[in-house]
Write a protein that holds these residues in place. Structure first.
Motif, mmCIF file in Angstrom:
data_model
loop_
_atom_site.group_PDB
_atom_site.id
_atom_site.type_symbol
_atom_site.label_atom_id
_atom_site.label_comp_id
_atom_site.label_asym_id
_atom_site.label_seq_id
_atom_site.Cartn_x
_atom_site.Cartn_y
_atom_site.Cartn_z
ATOM 1 N N SER A 108 -2.155 48.457 43.804
ATOM 2 C CA SER A 108 -0.751 48.797 44.035
ATOM 3 C C SER A 108 -0.284 49.780 42.965
ATOM 4 O O SER A 108 -0.873 49.877 41.880
ATOM 5 N N TRP A 109 0.789 50.501 43.270
ATOM 6 C CA TRP A 109 1.310 51.466 42.297
ATOM 7 C C TRP A 109 1.755 50.748 41.028
ATOM 8 O O TRP A 109 1.645 51.283 39.940
ATOM 9 N N ARG A 110 2.241 49.527 41.154
ATOM 10 C CA ARG A 110 2.678 48.772 39.969
ATOM 11 C C ARG A 110 1.500 48.485 39.041
ATOM 12 O O ARG A 110 1.625 48.553 37.824
ATOM 13 N N GLU A 111 0.345 48.182 39.638
ATOM 14 C CA GLU A 111 -0.854 47.923 38.846
ATOM 15 C C GLU A 111 -1.321 49.212 38.154
ATOM 16 O O GLU A 111 -1.708 49.194 36.987
ATOM 17 N N LYS A 170 1.020 50.069 35.500
ATOM 18 C CA LYS A 170 1.126 48.951 34.562
ATOM 19 C C LYS A 170 2.589 48.546 34.366
ATOM 20 O O LYS A 170 3.085 48.424 33.249
ATOM 21 N N VAL A 171 3.253 48.353 35.529
ATOM 22 C CA VAL A 171 4.670 47.999 35.538
ATOM 23 C C VAL A 171 4.797 46.527 35.867
ATOM 24 O O VAL A 171 4.230 46.046 36.854
ATOM 25 N N ASP A 172 5.550 45.804 35.058
ATOM 26 C CA ASP A 172 5.831 44.393 35.307
ATOM 27 C C ASP A 172 6.846 44.325 36.447
ATOM 28 O O ASP A 172 7.881 44.970 36.396
ATOM 29 N N GLY A 173 6.561 43.541 37.466
ATOM 30 C CA GLY A 173 7.428 43.440 38.628
ATOM 31 C C GLY A 173 8.806 42.889 38.355
ATOM 32 O O GLY A 173 9.689 43.000 39.187
ATOM 33 N N THR A 230 12.764 49.434 37.919
ATOM 34 C CA THR A 230 12.045 50.692 37.750
ATOM 35 C C THR A 230 12.941 51.836 38.198
ATOM 36 O O THR A 230 13.537 51.786 39.271
ATOM 37 N N LEU A 232 9.523 56.189 35.797
ATOM 38 C CA LEU A 232 8.253 56.455 36.471
ATOM 39 C C LEU A 232 7.697 57.825 36.079
ATOM 40 O O LEU A 232 6.508 57.968 35.832
ATOM 41 N N ALA A 290 5.428 54.768 44.713
ATOM 42 C CA ALA A 290 6.463 54.202 43.838
ATOM 43 C C ALA A 290 7.826 54.835 44.139
ATOM 44 O O ALA A 290 8.821 54.127 44.282
ATOM 45 N N GLU A 292 9.145 53.608 47.379
ATOM 46 C CA GLU A 292 9.602 52.215 47.340
ATOM 47 C C GLU A 292 10.945 52.060 46.627
ATOM 48 O O GLU A 292 11.800 51.285 47.069
#
Length: 193
Positions: free
Chosen positions: A136-139, A142-145, A149, A154, A187, A190
């Protein structure tokens, strides 16, 4: 194999054809279906290897012979390989089926003139591999859900990661940069930026 007859199960490893073309085939749907089954049976006999678990997948249903997506994917197991021959080049389902018939007939010709090893090599190209697992783009970023954001955040993170992933950077590569660019697009989409 997770292929199903309806709706169309398209292999993840094969691109779709955006602009359909007219074919010169004059084969009706029932005849094209019979041709595919017959050519696979003959191919099985020629090769001495069974064709098992045959699934002819399309969006054709009772009463709908002209679906919006005319693609056809023929899934089967042959010589221990999970194979999928998928065609969506033509605007009609029967034309795509007839094309698959001709593809199988070409394998029969390869068998006659080149032998089993040639056909095995060709079918490796049709091998139905599972789609690679995408992160996923978060992974990737390296963004904590749990944190909000923003587009600016970004962009800043993108630039930092791009320095590491760019093909000209040590340890960077074209694939790593492509993954980052796709993650950025996802990202931004979303978060509505």
């Amino acid at each position: 194999m997770d292929a199903q007859a309806f709706p169309l199960t398209w292999p993840d490893t094969m691109p779709r054809t955006p602009n359909k073309v007219a074919s010169k085939f004059k084969t009706e749907l029932s005849a094209a279906l019979k041709n595919v089954r017959s050519s696979l049976g003959l191919f099985s006999g020629d090769s001495g290897k069974k064709v098992d678990n045959l699934v002819i997948s399309s969006n054709v249903t009772l009463g709908v012979e002209r679906p919006a997506d005319p693609g056809v994917a023929v899934w089967f197991v042959w010589d221990g390989m999970q194979v999928c021959i998928a065609v969506d080049r033509y605007a009609k389902v029967e034309d795509n089926l007839q094309a698959i018939h001709h593809i199988v007939e070409a394998r029969r010709t390869e068998m006659r003139h080149g032998g089993l090893h040639i056909v095995r090599a060709t079918f490796r190209g049709f091998t139905a591999l599972p789609a690679p697992k995408r992160r996923s783009w978060r992974e990737i970023f390296k963004v904590d859900g749990t944190l909000p954001t923003t587009a600016a955040g970004l962009e800043s993170r993108y630039r930092s990661l791009a320095k590491e992933r760019h093909p000209d950077s040590p340890g960077g590569s074209h694939d790593a940069m492509t993954e980052l660019n796709q993650a950025k697009s996802e990202a931004l989409k979303e978060i509505g930026a």
